[in-house]
Scaffold this motif. Structure first.
Motif, PDB file in Angstrom:
ATOM      1  N   LEU A  27       0.835  -1.205   0.000  1.00  0.00           N
ATOM      2  CA  LEU A  27       0.000   0.000   0.000  1.00  0.00           C
ATOM      3  C   LEU A  27       0.865   1.248   0.000  1.00  0.00           C
ATOM      4  O   LEU A  27       0.605   2.204  -0.752  1.00  0.00           O
ATOM      5  CB  LEU A  27      -0.915  -0.006   1.230  1.00  0.00           C
ATOM      6  CG  LEU A  27      -1.840   1.200   1.386  1.00  0.00           C
ATOM      7  CD1 LEU A  27      -2.876   1.245   0.260  1.00  0.00           C
ATOM      8  CD2 LEU A  27      -2.546   1.162   2.748  1.00  0.00           C
ATOM      9  N   LYS A  51      -8.256  10.572   0.453  1.00  0.00           N
ATOM     10  CA  LYS A  51      -9.561   9.957   0.215  1.00  0.00           C
ATOM     11  C   LYS A  51      -9.807   9.663  -1.261  1.00  0.00           C
ATOM     12  O   LYS A  51     -10.167   8.519  -1.598  1.00  0.00           O
ATOM     13  CB  LYS A  51     -10.700  10.806   0.791  1.00  0.00           C
ATOM     14  CG  LYS A  51     -12.066  10.184   0.457  1.00  0.00           C
ATOM     15  CD  LYS A  51     -13.235  10.782   1.166  1.00  0.00           C
ATOM     16  CE  LYS A  51     -14.507  10.057   0.759  1.00  0.00           C
ATOM     17  NZ  LYS A  51     -15.689  10.505   1.514  1.00  0.00           N
ATOM     18  N   LEU A  64      -7.883   6.591  -2.352  1.00  0.00           N
ATOM     19  CA  LEU A  64      -8.432   5.318  -1.888  1.00  0.00           C
ATOM     20  C   LEU A  64      -9.705   4.935  -2.633  1.00  0.00           C
ATOM     21  O   LEU A  64     -10.033   3.748  -2.746  1.00  0.00           O
ATOM     22  CB  LEU A  64      -8.706   5.378  -0.387  1.00  0.00           C
ATOM     23  CG  LEU A  64      -7.470   5.471   0.515  1.00  0.00           C
ATOM     24  CD1 LEU A  64      -7.895   5.652   1.967  1.00  0.00           C
ATOM     25  CD2 LEU A  64      -6.587   4.240   0.369  1.00  0.00           C
ATOM     26  N   VAL A  88      -6.608   0.813  -5.271  1.00  0.00           N
ATOM     27  CA  VAL A  88      -7.137  -0.193  -4.348  1.00  0.00           C
ATOM     28  C   VAL A  88      -8.593  -0.440  -4.738  1.00  0.00           C
ATOM     29  O   VAL A  88      -9.364   0.507  -4.866  1.00  0.00           O
ATOM     30  CB  VAL A  88      -7.066   0.280  -2.880  1.00  0.00           C
ATOM     31  CG1 VAL A  88      -7.596  -0.803  -1.952  1.00  0.00           C
ATOM     32  CG2 VAL A  88      -5.642   0.649  -2.500  1.00  0.00           C
ATOM     33  N   VAL A  99     -14.168   4.022   3.077  1.00  0.00           N
ATOM     34  CA  VAL A  99     -13.041   4.951   3.136  1.00  0.00           C
ATOM     35  C   VAL A  99     -13.208   5.886   4.328  1.00  0.00           C
ATOM     36  O   VAL A  99     -12.265   6.116   5.097  1.00  0.00           O
ATOM     37  CB  VAL A  99     -12.900   5.748   1.825  1.00  0.00           C
ATOM     38  CG1 VAL A  99     -11.887   6.889   1.995  1.00  0.00           C
ATOM     39  CG2 VAL A  99     -12.431   4.828   0.699  1.00  0.00           C
ATOM     40  N   ILE A 112      -8.081  -0.337   7.078  1.00  0.00           N
ATOM     41  CA  ILE A 112      -8.746  -0.827   5.867  1.00  0.00           C
ATOM     42  C   ILE A 112      -9.096  -2.304   6.025  1.00  0.00           C
ATOM     43  O   ILE A 112     -10.231  -2.730   5.775  1.00  0.00           O
ATOM     44  CB  ILE A 112      -7.858  -0.610   4.625  1.00  0.00           C
ATOM     45  CG1 ILE A 112      -7.763   0.878   4.297  1.00  0.00           C
ATOM     46  CG2 ILE A 112      -8.413  -1.374   3.416  1.00  0.00           C
ATOM     47  CD1 ILE A 112      -6.729   1.201   3.221  1.00  0.00           C
TER      48      ILE A 112
END
Length: 285
Positions: A148, A160, A163, A169, A177, A207
């Motif tokens: 990651l 944000k 993600l 991802v 999120v 996560i």
């Protein structure tokens, strides 16, 4: 929109419902749902005689694996599958019906009509859209903190939107999120490059924890989501910030705030998640 936990739950229920069933015929009632092949009649004809072996998932996409073809299905906003007896009345907004030889139907219903279906020969689905550019799978063993970090840590964009980007991802949507960033104590407007090494540890753990718990709870039924057996998810009762505007933070008591980040409604605790410039000097080591 169903996110990874909801799609994973649908996958699991569909295996119970349709694995081993042989397709007698297919009825497409809304042609634009079928993205590949271009002609819906070819889609219908190709599936005749196929037996469903299993149902897998890649990000937010379902992979219905048959003995000769793979159907890649995206539920989008409100798509859902259900198993019915063939003689049962067809509900409004039912757009694709898979008729099985045992007298049952797998029916795809989609009020918003945004769902998609693509048909591939096995293996080729990963080489072509919509699966060919998808990013890391957060529930797989190879989704480590270091992977990651390598993917995102040098990027100057806000964390944000990064993600939410499925090319980095997969499976993370707005709900999870917000929840993961809260658990990690990271403000959604922080840039990825501003996060310290320890914050990447916390974000990775958050996560994995958030998604794992959501899958165990069957996902979150915020609007219309139900699984393949018509059951609601229950994770919405465990949400810490999402949908809790003006309610007290369970950690510190501060009121949860909602604002927009990257065009998406975003929930935070302003005390637990310090805004950029308030979090102190950060390093990326």
């Amino acid at each position: 929109m169903p996110e990874l936990p909801e799609v994973e739950t649908v996958r699991r229920t569909l295996i119970e419902l349709v694995a081993g069933k042989k397709i007698k015929s297919v009825t497409v009632r809304l042609p634009r749902i079928i993205q590949r092949p271009a002609v819906p009649e070819q889609f219908e004809d190709a599936l005749v005689g196929m037996t469903i072996e299993t149902v897998e998932r890649r990000g937010k996409f379902l992979r219905i694996v048959m003995d000769g073809l793979v159907l890649v299905s995206h539920l989008r906003m409100e798509g859902r599958y259900g198993l019915f007896q063939s003689e049962e009345p067809i509900e409004l907004h039912t757009h694709v019906l898979f008729h099985f030889e045992d007298g049952t139907d797998l029916r795809y219903k989609d009020v918003r009509q945004f769902g998609t279906m693509h048909l591939f020969t096995p293996g080729t689905e990963f080489e072509l859209p919509p699966l060919n550019k998808l990013g890391l799978e957060p529930l797989e063993p190879d989704f480590t903190r270091d992977v990651l970090f390598a993917k995102l840590a040098r990027r100057l964009a806000k964390i944000k939107p990064l993600l939410l980007n499925q090319e980095y991802v997969v499976g993370l949507g707005n709900i999870y999120v917000d929840e993961a960033l809260f658990q990690a104590g990271i403000h959604p407007e922080r840039t990825a490059s501003s996060l310290a090494a320890g914050e990447w540890d916390k974000l990775h753990a958050a996560i994995c924890s958030t998604l794992g718990k959501a899958v165990e709870a069957g996902g979150s039924s915020i609007k219309s989501y139900v699984n393949g057996q018509g059951e609601m998810g229950m994770f919405q009762h465990q949400l810490l910030v999402y949908g809790r505007k003006d309610e007290p933070c369970h950690t510190c008591g501060e009121a949860i705030e909602k604002f927009v980040v990257g065009g998406r409604g975003t929930h935070i605790c302003p005390s637990c998640q310090k805004a950029p410039g308030q979090a102190g000097k950060q390093s990326t080591g």
